[in-house]
Design a protein around this motif. Structure first.
Motif, PDB file in Angstrom:
ATOM      1  N   TYR A 117       0.825  -1.204   0.000  1.00 12.45           N
ATOM      2  CA  TYR A 117       0.000   0.000   0.000  1.00 12.45           C
ATOM      3  C   TYR A 117       0.863   1.260   0.000  1.00 12.45           C
ATOM      4  O   TYR A 117       0.616   2.199  -0.756  1.00 12.45           O
ATOM      5  CB  TYR A 117      -0.915  -0.020   1.226  1.00 12.45           C
ATOM      6  CG  TYR A 117      -1.830   1.178   1.359  1.00 12.45           C
ATOM      7  CD1 TYR A 117      -3.012   1.249   0.627  1.00 12.45           C
ATOM      8  CD2 TYR A 117      -1.528   2.226   2.226  1.00 12.45           C
ATOM      9  CE1 TYR A 117      -3.865   2.333   0.752  1.00 12.45           C
ATOM     10  CE2 TYR A 117      -2.371   3.310   2.358  1.00 12.45           C
ATOM     11  CZ  TYR A 117      -3.545   3.362   1.615  1.00 12.45           C
ATOM     12  OH  TYR A 117      -4.385   4.440   1.741  1.00 12.45           O
ATOM     13  N   ARG A 118       1.882   1.290   0.833  1.00 16.00           N
ATOM     14  CA  ARG A 118       2.726   2.474   0.953  1.00 16.00           C
ATOM     15  C   ARG A 118       3.404   2.819  -0.374  1.00 16.00           C
ATOM     16  O   ARG A 118       3.548   3.995  -0.722  1.00 16.00           O
ATOM     17  CB  ARG A 118       3.783   2.232   2.042  1.00 16.00           C
ATOM     18  CG  ARG A 118       4.809   3.350   2.241  1.00 16.00           C
ATOM     19  CD  ARG A 118       4.199   4.586   2.837  1.00 16.00           C
ATOM     20  NE  ARG A 118       5.185   5.603   3.153  1.00 16.00           N
ATOM     21  CZ  ARG A 118       4.899   6.876   3.392  1.00 16.00           C
ATOM     22  NH1 ARG A 118       3.640   7.285   3.364  1.00 16.00           N
ATOM     23  NH2 ARG A 118       5.835   7.746   3.679  1.00 16.00           N
ATOM     24  N   SER A 119       3.780   1.807  -1.132  1.00 14.36           N
ATOM     25  CA  SER A 119       4.527   2.053  -2.373  1.00 14.36           C
ATOM     26  C   SER A 119       3.670   2.703  -3.450  1.00 14.36           C
ATOM     27  O   SER A 119       4.201   3.257  -4.410  1.00 14.36           O
ATOM     28  CB  SER A 119       5.123   0.748  -2.896  1.00 14.36           C
ATOM     29  OG  SER A 119       4.097  -0.146  -3.294  1.00 14.36           O
ATOM     30  N   VAL A 120       2.343   2.654  -3.296  1.00 13.92           N
ATOM     31  CA  VAL A 120       1.465   3.275  -4.289  1.00 13.92           C
ATOM     32  C   VAL A 120       1.750   4.761  -4.423  1.00 13.92           C
ATOM     33  O   VAL A 120       1.674   5.335  -5.519  1.00 13.92           O
ATOM     34  CB  VAL A 120      -0.013   3.059  -3.895  1.00 13.92           C
ATOM     35  CG1 VAL A 120      -0.946   3.837  -4.830  1.00 13.92           C
ATOM     36  CG2 VAL A 120      -0.365   1.585  -3.915  1.00 13.92           C
ATOM     37  N   PHE A 121       2.121   5.422  -3.324  1.00 17.73           N
ATOM     38  CA  PHE A 121       2.264   6.879  -3.291  1.00 17.73           C
ATOM     39  C   PHE A 121       3.711   7.344  -3.385  1.00 17.73           C
ATOM     40  O   PHE A 121       3.971   8.547  -3.418  1.00 17.73           O
ATOM     41  CB  PHE A 121       1.618   7.407  -2.001  1.00 17.73           C
ATOM     42  CG  PHE A 121       0.277   6.796  -1.748  1.00 17.73           C
ATOM     43  CD1 PHE A 121      -0.833   7.238  -2.454  1.00 17.73           C
ATOM     44  CD2 PHE A 121       0.115   5.742  -0.851  1.00 17.73           C
ATOM     45  CE1 PHE A 121      -2.078   6.656  -2.264  1.00 17.73           C
ATOM     46  CE2 PHE A 121      -1.123   5.155  -0.649  1.00 17.73           C
ATOM     47  CZ  PHE A 121      -2.215   5.603  -1.360  1.00 17.73           C
ATOM     48  N   ASP A 122       4.626   6.406  -3.443  1.00 20.62           N
ATOM     49  CA  ASP A 122       6.056   6.716  -3.514  1.00 20.62           C
ATOM     50  C   ASP A 122       6.381   7.353  -4.858  1.00 20.62           C
ATOM     51  O   ASP A 122       6.046   6.800  -5.912  1.00 20.62           O
ATOM     52  CB  ASP A 122       6.859   5.430  -3.332  1.00 20.62           C
ATOM     53  CG  ASP A 122       8.345   5.677  -3.128  1.00 20.62           C
ATOM     54  OD1 ASP A 122       8.865   6.712  -3.620  1.00 20.62           O
ATOM     55  OD2 ASP A 122       9.000   4.837  -2.490  1.00 20.62           O
ATOM     56  N   PRO A 123       7.018   8.536  -4.876  1.00 23.63           N
ATOM     57  CA  PRO A 123       7.376   9.169  -6.151  1.00 23.63           C
ATOM     58  C   PRO A 123       8.240   8.289  -7.050  1.00 23.63           C
ATOM     59  O   PRO A 123       8.257   8.478  -8.266  1.00 23.63           O
ATOM     60  CB  PRO A 123       8.148  10.424  -5.716  1.00 23.63           C
ATOM     61  CG  PRO A 123       7.649  10.716  -4.349  1.00 23.63           C
ATOM     62  CD  PRO A 123       7.377   9.381  -3.724  1.00 23.63           C
ATOM     63  N   ALA A 124       8.924   7.314  -6.459  1.00 25.68           N
ATOM     64  CA  ALA A 124       9.709   6.388  -7.268  1.00 25.68           C
ATOM     65  C   ALA A 124       8.814   5.484  -8.111  1.00 25.68           C
ATOM     66  O   ALA A 124       9.289   4.857  -9.071  1.00 25.68           O
ATOM     67  CB  ALA A 124      10.608   5.539  -6.367  1.00 25.68           C
ATOM     68  N   ASN A 125       7.525   5.412  -7.761  1.00 24.44           N
ATOM     69  CA  ASN A 125       6.568   4.562  -8.478  1.00 24.44           C
ATOM     70  C   ASN A 125       5.474   5.380  -9.151  1.00 24.44           C
ATOM     71  O   ASN A 125       4.338   4.916  -9.281  1.00 24.44           O
ATOM     72  CB  ASN A 125       5.920   3.568  -7.511  1.00 24.44           C
ATOM     73  CG  ASN A 125       6.916   2.650  -6.860  1.00 24.44           C
ATOM     74  OD1 ASN A 125       7.869   2.203  -7.501  1.00 24.44           O
ATOM     75  ND2 ASN A 125       6.724   2.354  -5.586  1.00 24.44           N
ATOM     76  N   LYS A 126       5.797   6.584  -9.592  1.00 29.40           N
ATOM     77  CA  LYS A 126       4.785   7.421 -10.244  1.00 29.40           C
ATOM     78  C   LYS A 126       4.095   6.658 -11.374  1.00 29.40           C
ATOM     79  O   LYS A 126       4.730   5.915 -12.122  1.00 29.40           O
ATOM     80  CB  LYS A 126       5.422   8.684 -10.823  1.00 29.40           C
ATOM     81  CG  LYS A 126       5.789   9.762  -9.800  1.00 29.40           C
ATOM     82  CD  LYS A 126       6.529  10.898 -10.502  1.00 29.40           C
ATOM     83  CE  LYS A 126       6.957  11.990  -9.524  1.00 29.40           C
ATOM     84  NZ  LYS A 126       5.891  12.943  -9.243  1.00 29.40           N
ATOM     85  N   ASN A 127       2.782   6.845 -11.496  1.00 28.40           N
ATOM     86  CA  ASN A 127       2.006   6.281 -12.597  1.00 28.40           C
ATOM     87  C   ASN A 127       2.149   4.756 -12.676  1.00 28.40           C
ATOM     88  O   ASN A 127       2.286   4.177 -13.749  1.00 28.40           O
ATOM     89  CB  ASN A 127       2.405   6.934 -13.922  1.00 28.40           C
ATOM     90  CG  ASN A 127       2.338   8.454 -13.846  1.00 28.40           C
ATOM     91  OD1 ASN A 127       1.307   9.025 -13.536  1.00 28.40           O
ATOM     92  ND2 ASN A 127       3.462   9.119 -14.095  1.00 28.40           N
TER      93      ASN A 127
END
Length: 450
Positions: free
Chosen positions: A253-263
């Motif tokens: 869940y946390r990785s959804v909002f990480d800028p490293a995972n944009k789009n």
């Protein structure tokens, strides 16, 4: 020789008259107008890009003020030292906002600025030579954005002035009055239907175009509109189309909002920010951090001992208590306080969902989520239930997909044994899954008219 001023004036007039065609009628060199700008495909693309800008401005501030803070999810940390614009936003939270509020003005102007730019694109694109695919893409982007701006407005105000044409003169800018609620929604549906038909899929875009509106985004937003209007059959059709488009939940869940995972694979549409550019950066870390926290939340050394944070969008006790024991989304979304310079814990809750460090003082790289796949799953679960409760059916599976990612056990028919109980379960899940994303319920508020 003494110069005759009358002669020089006459000569000057003659020269100017003789040069009128070559000099006086030249188009302005420093500025562009609609008459001389919309000439090429590149210029249409620039105009489309410009239609996204108000969206970025709104989600950096007014979007969540009029969404999340208007709900029971968040409030604000009272700042006695700043009673200017701060109090205007407090009034929104407390439903004390007046008609002449600066906050209302900013929200309204930002929305109509975006609508106006979309209208400019749509009013000029047919006269510009380009490939059919590009014309469809730019038309679809403009209609998606115009629908997004109007959808936010109609949920706040009911029917609003419905401007669909490019304004070329002061006379055309005259108010046309307020449209009805039905007329506003009819236009939103028409725009999104056409956008979904014309826009490329997410996979069809080149990497440089990541973040643009897509077929999936238009379809998902259209589903949300239908659900808001309680048109469940049409909502279900659109939701099934999105689910077949290749989106999926991320494992974390946390990785959804990480800028490293944009789009990422779960992202259907998110507002793009670029921390390396001051005018394009976001600032949620600062905005949502307690104003008393110095740099102990933001990590920005430049704000130590200064009020570099704002204390907005503060989680309410009611929302904090809404998380079930073991829900992984709680720690990923909010913190109950911070440690000060002495290591003492200060019990002041704040939103941490968008905290992934800073790019430069005052600037972050975090996007704002508007539509994501978890929302689609929950919307479809809601629609299926509204069409008829089915114990242990597809709606349960959709709801439980979201719960499993959060580390929670499945909801069963034994525990959720009626349509009303399942409805409550979906709304509860939306609240914690989509907290601080302006999607706590199906709508923010739904005025009755006009």
């Amino acid at each position: 020789m003494k110069k005759n001023p009358i002669l020089w004036l006459a000569l000057g007039g003659t020269l100017l008259a003789g040069c009128k065609k070559d000099f006086l009628d030249l188009s302005p060199q420093a500025t562009s107008s609609a008459a001389n700008f919309f000439q090429t495909q590149s210029q249409i693309e620039q105009a489309v890009n410009g239609a996204y800008v108000p969206l970025r401005d709104l989600t950096n501030l007014e979007y969540w003020v009029y969404g999340e803070m208007r709900s029971d999810n968040t409030s604000f940390q009272y700042n006695n030292t700043d009673r200017g614009q701060e109090s205007q936003r407090e009034f929104v939270d407390e439903f004390l906002v007046s008609a002449n509020s600066e906050s209302v003005l900013s929200y309204w102007q930002g929305s109509y600025r975006g609508i106006s730019r979309c209208n400019d694109v749509l009013g000029h694109i047919d006269a510009v030579t380009m490939t059919a695919d590009k014309k469809d893409q730019y038309t679809g982007e403009a209609k998606f954005l115009r629908a997004w701006y109007y959808y936010n407005l109609v949920r706040q105000y009911g029917g609003v002035p419905l401007r669909l044409e490019s304004v070329a003169s002061p006379a055309e800018a005259k108010s046309q009055g307020r449209a009805t609620l039905e007329a506003t929604y009819t236009q939103i549906v028409a725009d999104l239907t056409d956008a979904a038909a014309k826009l490329p899929t997410k996979a069809a875009y080149a990497a440089v175009d990541a973040g643009r509106a897509t077929k999936g985004a238009a379809t998902a937003l259209l589903a949300s509109v239908y659900l808001t209007r309680k048109d469940y059959p049409n909502a279900l059709t659109q939701l099934r189309a999105v689910r077949s488009a290749g989106y999926s939940l991320l494992s974390s869940y946390r990785s959804v909002f990480d800028p490293a995972n944009k789009n990422n694979a779960e992202s259907i549409f998110e507002v793009q920010y670029l921390g390396s550019q001051p005018a394009l950066s976001s600032s949620f870390t600062y905005t949502f951090a307690p104003y008393t926290s110095s740099n102990f939340v933001t990590g920005d050394a430049a704000t130590r001992n200064l009020n570099g944070s704002s204390g907005w969008n503060t989680p309410t006790p009611e929302l904090i208590n809404a998380y079930e024991t073991g829900d992984l989304r709680k720690d990923a979304s909010l913190q109950l306080g911070y440690k000060d310079a002495t290591g003492t814990f200060v019990a002041q809750p704040y939103v941490s969902k968008y905290n992934f460090g800073i790019v430069a003082p005052g600037r972050t790289d975090t996007d704002f989520p508007v539509l994501r796949y978890a929302d689609v799953l929950l919307m479809q679960a809601e629609v299926l239930n509204e069409q008829g409760y089915a114990a242990g059916g597809e709606a349960f599976d959709l709801l439980n997909q979201v719960r499993r990612r959060a580390g929670l056990p499945d909801k069963t028919a034994a525990a959720v044994s009626s349509q009303a109980a399942f409805r409550d379960a979906v709304l509860q899940e939306r609240r914690v899954e989509l907290a601080f994303e302006n999607s706590a319920g199906t709508t923010w508020c739904a005025p009755a008219g006009p």
